[in-house]
Design a protein around this motif. Sequence first.
Motif, short mmCIF file in Angstrom:
data_model
loop_
_atom_site.label_atom_id
_atom_site.label_comp_id
_atom_site.label_asym_id
_atom_site.label_seq_id
_atom_site.Cartn_x
_atom_site.Cartn_y
_atom_site.Cartn_z
N ARG A 149 17.85 1.59 7.91
CA ARG A 149 17.81 3.06 7.71
C ARG A 149 18.09 3.40 6.24
NH1 ARG A 149 20.23 4.33 12.08
NH2 ARG A 149 18.34 4.99 13.16
N GLU A 150 19.04 2.69 5.66
CA GLU A 150 19.40 2.91 4.26
C GLU A 150 18.21 2.60 3.34
OE1 GLU A 150 21.45 4.21 1.20
OE2 GLU A 150 22.10 4.40 3.28
N LYS A 151 17.54 1.47 3.62
CA LYS A 151 16.36 1.09 2.83
C LYS A 151 15.26 2.14 2.92
CE LYS A 151 16.39 -3.97 3.01
NZ LYS A 151 15.72 -5.13 3.65
N MET A 152 15.04 2.62 4.15
CA MET A 152 13.99 3.63 4.37
C MET A 152 14.33 4.91 3.59
SD MET A 152 11.73 2.41 6.68
CE MET A 152 11.65 1.12 7.93
N LEU A 153 15.61 5.24 3.58
CA LEU A 153 16.03 6.44 2.87
C LEU A 153 15.84 6.27 1.36
CD1 LEU A 153 17.28 9.25 2.93
CD2 LEU A 153 19.54 8.20 2.84
N GLU A 154 16.29 5.13 0.85
CA GLU A 154 16.12 4.84 -0.58
C GLU A 154 14.67 4.98 -1.01
OE1 GLU A 154 17.55 0.95 -1.63
OE2 GLU A 154 19.61 1.51 -1.09
N SER A 155 13.78 4.48 -0.16
CA SER A 155 12.35 4.51 -0.51
C SER A 155 11.67 5.79 -0.06
CB SER A 155 11.64 3.31 0.11
OG SER A 155 12.40 2.14 0.00
N ARG A 156 12.41 6.66 0.61
CA ARG A 156 11.84 7.92 1.12
C ARG A 156 10.65 7.65 2.03
NH1 ARG A 156 16.06 8.81 -1.10
NH2 ARG A 156 16.55 10.51 -2.57
N VAL A 157 10.84 6.69 2.92
CA VAL A 157 9.78 6.34 3.87
C VAL A 157 10.20 6.80 5.27
CG1 VAL A 157 8.51 4.43 4.92
CG2 VAL A 157 9.16 4.31 2.52
N VAL A 158 9.31 7.48 5.97
CA VAL A 158 9.57 7.89 7.35
C VAL A 158 9.43 6.67 8.26
CG1 VAL A 158 8.78 9.33 9.28
CG2 VAL A 158 8.63 10.20 6.92
N ALA B 92 5.18 2.74 0.20
CA ALA B 92 4.77 3.22 1.53
C ALA B 92 5.21 4.66 1.79
CB ALA B 92 5.34 2.32 2.61
N ASP B 93 4.51 5.33 2.70
CA ASP B 93 4.91 6.68 3.13
C ASP B 93 5.57 6.68 4.50
OD1 ASP B 93 3.84 8.14 0.90
OD2 ASP B 93 1.84 7.72 1.68
N ILE B 94 5.04 5.84 5.38
CA ILE B 94 5.53 5.89 6.77
C ILE B 94 5.42 4.51 7.41
CG2 ILE B 94 3.25 6.61 7.71
CD1 ILE B 94 4.95 8.48 9.63
N VAL B 95 6.43 4.18 8.20
CA VAL B 95 6.41 2.93 8.98
C VAL B 95 6.37 3.32 10.46
CG1 VAL B 95 7.68 0.84 9.59
CG2 VAL B 95 7.77 1.70 7.24
N PHE B 96 5.31 2.89 11.13
CA PHE B 96 5.26 3.06 12.59
C PHE B 96 5.68 1.75 13.24
CE2 PHE B 96 2.08 6.35 11.47
CZ PHE B 96 2.55 7.40 12.24
N ILE B 97 6.70 1.82 14.07
CA ILE B 97 7.12 0.63 14.83
C ILE B 97 6.66 0.83 16.27
CG2 ILE B 97 9.04 -0.84 15.52
CD1 ILE B 97 10.65 0.59 13.19
#
Lengths: 223, 223
Positions: free
Chosen positions: A23-32, A113-118
């Motif tokens: 979550r922290e990484k996603m926030l740093e990179s501003r990725v949804v 990246a802009d968005i990661v879909f899992i």
Amino acid sequence: MEKKIEIEKKVLSENDRLAAIIREKMLESRVVAINLVSSPGSGKTSLLEKTLAAMNSDLRMVLIAGDVQTENDADRLRQAGGKIVRPIITGGACHLDAKMVSRALDKIDLNGADIVFIENVGNLVCPSSFDLGEDMKVVMISTTEGDDKPLKYPAMFRRSSTFIINKIDLLGFSNFDIDKAEENALTINGNLKTFRLSCLKGEGLDLWYQWIRHLVMEKKAIK
Amino acid sequence: MEKKIEIEKKVLSENDRLAAIIREKMLESRVVAINLVSSPGSGKTSLLEKTLAAMNSDLRMVLIAGDVQTENDADRLRQAGGKIVRPIITGGACHLDAKMVSRALDKIDLNGADIVFIENVGNLVCPSSFDLGEDMKVVMISTTEGDDKPLKYPAMFRRSSTFIINKIDLLGFSNFDIDKAEENALTINGNLKTFRLSCLKGEGLDLWYQWIRHLVMEKKAIK
């Protein structure tokens, strides 16, 4: 049995630790990051195929496709134009966990990246217990599955932010009452945002794309 | 993680011990036991409703309805004429285990019964690992779920004896290839017996009823 519960707790807290790092990484990179959950066959891969076809040129998407066995979903996503697709074969496990996702994200430059879909394993029960570091869980059912599903699998609806009803082109061919399905979901979780769509026929998808764009803009805007 | 695996093994071997006791009881009473498994919404309850409507007068059925939450299925089965219906609410657990079934069977006189249908939790993954003392697992998918499901959830198809494809009335409204679905299932388990039917429209159900009668006769004939 107490010992089992104790160890389950440990596994979950280790999972939460890894999820917090993701979550922290996603926030740093501003990725949804979206964790897409449903029963097998509700249409998770179809929705991602459509989303790729519509938005691949203006959004940089990372797709993580979890499956018990086979890379079928990952293959479909590649064929639909997915540029960064990571399959996870759980080899029997009924859900994705943060460790699997963390490994799949290794060597991906999230800053690009802009968005990661899992795309989680098809299972309306177990994936509800595992935080993957996502911004939100999006739960999907299809109109052929029965309108009481939210009541029967409440944990997943409680822990999701968004509820998609897919296959609205098949309304009328079964006893599925779409308003009832939505009512049932809102009984479990009054904050759910709802989409009604048909991946096969395309109905309702524009609102979905618009919302995805909105999420990406919102995340980029975080100071 | 080794400790976790060790405890999982213990839990499973305790499950197997209880399952063996259930199996022995079913044999003593010459009662057929079927463990019905599928994703949520494939039509397990619908099939049992139809089976009750068609055979309730000549077969003595016990119905055990497992769900994570709610007694919806059990209620439906009672309304369909089920005389002995036992709900099991797992309260979050993603599968039935032998202990739950054993408790549900307590105080039921199996000597007065012909067949026990155990409707498992809607989940194509976890219930495959738990023996409930059944004669066989019957796995069901519906035509709206995708024809690659047997490849993606192989354990369940490997451990089942019978494969039902439901909702054949919806063939043609999706990309589902029914022959491909059957081929895929037979790749995983060449011994699967297959039914194609529509619980909604009634197609194919006569063969199912005939087979159920056959199973009951066969079990009664054991010396």
